[in-house]
Design a protein around this motif. Structure first.
Motif, short mmCIF file in Angstrom:
data_model
loop_
_atom_site.label_atom_id
_atom_site.label_comp_id
_atom_site.label_asym_id
_atom_site.label_seq_id
_atom_site.Cartn_x
_atom_site.Cartn_y
_atom_site.Cartn_z
N CYS A 124 1.59 -4.28 -7.82
CA CYS A 124 0.17 -4.03 -7.52
C CYS A 124 -0.48 -3.13 -8.58
O CYS A 124 0.22 -2.47 -9.35
CB CYS A 124 0.03 -3.37 -6.14
SG CYS A 124 0.43 -4.50 -4.81
N TRP A 128 -3.95 1.15 -6.52
CA TRP A 128 -4.34 0.20 -5.46
C TRP A 128 -5.13 0.86 -4.34
O TRP A 128 -6.20 0.40 -3.95
CB TRP A 128 -3.07 -0.44 -4.91
CG TRP A 128 -3.26 -1.38 -3.78
CD1 TRP A 128 -3.16 -1.10 -2.44
CD2 TRP A 128 -3.57 -2.78 -3.87
NE1 TRP A 128 -3.38 -2.23 -1.70
CE2 TRP A 128 -3.63 -3.28 -2.54
CE3 TRP A 128 -3.80 -3.67 -4.92
CZ2 TRP A 128 -3.91 -4.61 -2.25
CZ3 TRP A 128 -4.08 -5.00 -4.62
CH2 TRP A 128 -4.13 -5.45 -3.31
N ASN A 129 -4.59 1.95 -3.80
CA ASN A 129 -5.23 2.56 -2.63
C ASN A 129 -6.59 3.18 -2.94
O ASN A 129 -7.35 3.48 -2.04
CB ASN A 129 -4.32 3.60 -1.98
CG ASN A 129 -3.22 2.95 -1.15
OD1 ASN A 129 -3.25 1.75 -0.90
ND2 ASN A 129 -2.24 3.73 -0.74
N ARG A 133 -12.29 -2.44 -1.41
CA ARG A 133 -11.71 -3.60 -0.71
C ARG A 133 -11.91 -4.88 -1.53
O ARG A 133 -11.02 -5.73 -1.60
CB ARG A 133 -12.36 -3.72 0.67
CG ARG A 133 -11.68 -4.73 1.56
CD ARG A 133 -12.17 -4.62 2.99
NE ARG A 133 -11.64 -5.72 3.78
CZ ARG A 133 -10.46 -5.70 4.39
NH1 ARG A 133 -9.67 -4.65 4.29
NH2 ARG A 133 -10.05 -6.74 5.09
N ARG A 136 -9.45 -5.11 -4.12
CA ARG A 136 -8.11 -5.39 -3.55
C ARG A 136 -8.09 -6.80 -2.96
O ARG A 136 -7.21 -7.13 -2.19
CB ARG A 136 -7.78 -4.35 -2.46
CG ARG A 136 -7.36 -2.99 -3.00
CD ARG A 136 -7.07 -2.00 -1.88
NE ARG A 136 -8.26 -1.31 -1.44
CZ ARG A 136 -8.77 -1.39 -0.20
NH1 ARG A 136 -8.16 -2.10 0.73
NH2 ARG A 136 -9.86 -0.73 0.12
N CYS A 139 -7.43 -7.19 0.65
CA CYS A 139 -6.14 -6.74 1.21
C CYS A 139 -6.22 -5.25 1.54
O CYS A 139 -7.00 -4.52 0.93
CB CYS A 139 -5.01 -6.97 0.21
SG CYS A 139 -4.78 -8.71 -0.18
N ARG A 141 -5.21 -1.16 2.06
CA ARG A 141 -4.46 -0.08 1.39
C ARG A 141 -3.15 0.05 2.14
O ARG A 141 -3.08 -0.29 3.33
CB ARG A 141 -5.23 1.24 1.53
CG ARG A 141 -6.64 1.20 0.99
CD ARG A 141 -7.41 2.44 1.49
NE ARG A 141 -8.82 2.15 1.66
CZ ARG A 141 -9.76 2.40 0.73
NH1 ARG A 141 -9.43 2.97 -0.40
NH2 ARG A 141 -11.01 2.11 0.96
N LEU A 274 -0.23 -7.35 0.87
CA LEU A 274 -0.81 -6.91 -0.40
C LEU A 274 -1.29 -8.08 -1.24
O LEU A 274 -1.69 -7.90 -2.39
CB LEU A 274 0.24 -6.11 -1.19
CG LEU A 274 0.68 -4.79 -0.58
CD1 LEU A 274 1.98 -4.29 -1.20
CD2 LEU A 274 -0.43 -3.74 -0.73
#
Ligand code: PA5
Length: 489
Positions: A124, A128-129, A133, A136, A139, A141, A274
């Motif tokens: 990833c 990522w976190n 959104r 991502r 997907c 967090r 993820l």
């Protein structure tokens, strides 16, 4: 057969052969029949497990179910009853949860979370976190808990989840219901591990308090077998979650131990959450299985890796196996491997000690010792050939006050490559053994190969040295003591 061409993993132990001299190469040649026999034994164990044979006492437990698992999952998924296949159900449940939540908390410890963590970090975006959104791709967090008894870490995450419920991803990815909601994937094969069980009670209570629909926001992954004696489910986790009426529940299948379970829902569900390509991951693992079964010992990545590690330990006292990852994304793969090797072969006073190293970071903490300290280490470099983002270049500056213009235009990957080669040269000059394990890329097919290779290597080495790689009876002692002390408090 894989749908796409898979770049094979490569293993080059020439830095070990040159450090230990020609007799090491001869010993490796002499080990070929033993490695071949260990491979045959492991392949036969997989077949015997499939037939449902009862293993002899010395081979109990025999958790050989992980070996052919990638092929079985892919065959079912690609077969006529796709909608009934485990992989389809995993992907469907992940999609449903991903649509409902913006934060998913994976609760699990040891083999019940380290594979998922390895996939997360390897495949990833590194932040990522922190992404919206939208970035991502819808997907969630991902957070890991239930892997410790750390009050402040748990409170910190609960705090974040509670705040998230208030502010969601507003301003970044919208403030629809999904961007505010969170959910739980709780993973425990035994269903009784205290760290995970305590965390589950804690996070479940918070989820209930937040008003979330627990039935669809909690996905358990556990043993689904029944305990004949008590006429109830073996897994205490399952007893609780079946009472809750969870909509999706996944099984850690019989014959697959925790640290070998990354290609069950234990690793696949978080990976699918993820948005990772779980088919490619399994195709990579299946490609490694094919190579393991078919390639001659002298060209076999798994068997060469085992032979080199075994001889370095038994002939040269290299009892520490440093997995030296170059770049940051494979640190969690290294930690996953630490537990795989430690819990599998660290028995009856045996078993090498694994050590995860992240370079170039750790050249500034461990480099001195590896170059000049005790000669008790075998270093395996984990090298990734490709990069996933645009290559950064060293900038040039008109005044060149820091005298760095000689480097201008060189890329970061070129600098890392020079550091890797330079370190190998430095270690070789003082006969410190280094091998290279090279991956094409930190993406699913390469990581699938790597994880399957390391699991196969671990069981082959177990059979080679006469240690049952499955089960971890030693861990029970601390659990018993901890429970007793808590009861006495
Ligand atoms: O490899 C193993 O079996 C262990 O690392 C387990 O995964 C770990 O102890 C967690 O066990 P459980 O999944 O039963 O909670």
């Amino acid at each position: 057969m894989p749908n796409t061409k898979i770049e094979p993993l490569r293993y080059d132990p020439s830095g070990v052969l040159s450090a230990y001299g020609s007799s090491f190469g001869q010993a490796l040649d002499a080990l070929v029949p033993a490695l071949d026999a260990a491979r045959a034994e492991v392949i036969e164990e997989a077949a015997s497990w499939q037939r449902g044979d009862t293993p002899p006492p010395l081979k109990t437990p025999l958790d050989a179910g992980f070996i052919d698992l990638p092929e079985r999952l892919l065959a079912d998924y690609n077969g006529p009853k796709r909608a009934e296949s485990e992989l389809y159900k995993v992907v469907t449940a992940a999609r449903r949860l991903a649509e409902s939540v913006d934060r998913a908390v994976v609760l699990g410890i040891g083999g019940s979370y380290m594979g998922a963590r390895a996939l997360f970090d390897a495949c990833c975006h590194p932040y990522w976190n922190e992404l919206s959104r939208a970035n991502r791709h819808g997907c969630p967090r991902l957070y890991f808990e239930g892997n410790n008894l750390d009050n402040d870490a748990m409170q910190g995450l609960l705090d974040l989840l509670a705040r998230g419920a208030g502010i969601g991803a507003a301003g970044k990815g919208g403030d629809d219901a999904a961007s505010r909601q969170w959910g739980i994937v709780v993973i425990s094969k035994s269903g009784g591990t205290l760290e995970t069980a305590i965390a589950f009670r804690t996070f479940l209570a918070a989820l209930e308090k937040s008003g979330g629909d627990v039935k669809s926001l909690v996905v358990p992954v556990t043993d689904l077998g029944r305990n004949e004696k008590e006429d109830d489910y073996k897994s205490l986790l399952y007893r609780l979650t079946s009472d809750l009426g969870c909509r999706d529940t996944f099984e850690v299948p019989d014959g697959v131990g925790g640290r070998f379970s990354v290609f069950t829902a234990v690793g696949l569900l978080p990976a699918a959450l993820l948005g990772l390509d779980v088919v490619k991951l399994l195709e990579g693992a299946a490609a490694m299985n094919r190579h393991f079964r078919e390639a001659p010992v002298e060209e076999n990545v798994v068997l060469r890796y085992v032979g080199v590690g075994h001889l370095a330990e038994t002939r040269h006292g290299a009892t520490i196996r440093a997995m030296s990852t170059w770049g940051k994304s494979l640190e969690a793969v290294g930690l996953w491997y630490d537990q795989l090797l430690s819990e599998s072969l660290g028995k009856s006073g045996r078993g090498a000690t694994p050590l995860t190293v992240v370079n170039t970071r750790d050249l500034h903490s461990r480099g001195q010792q590896h170059q000049d300290g005790r000669g008790d280490k075998l270093i395996t470099n984990l090298i990734v050939e490709g990069v996933r983002q645009d290559r950064l270049k060293v900038e040039s500056r008109a005044a060149d006050r820091d005298n760095l213009n000689w480097l201008a235009g060189k890329t970061i990957p070129e600098a890392l490559d020079a550091a890797t080669k330079g370190t190998n040269l430095a270690y070789n000059s003082v006969s410190r053994p280094t091998a290279d394990l090279t991956l094409a890329q930190t993406e699913e097919a390469s990581i699938g190969q790597l994880l399957q290779m390391l699991m196969l290597a671990t069981v082959v080495e177990g059979r080679l040295i006469g240690v049952n790689p499955y089960g971890q009876p030693g861990v029970e002692d601390y659990k018993r003591n901890m429970k007793r002390l808590l009861q006495e408090q």
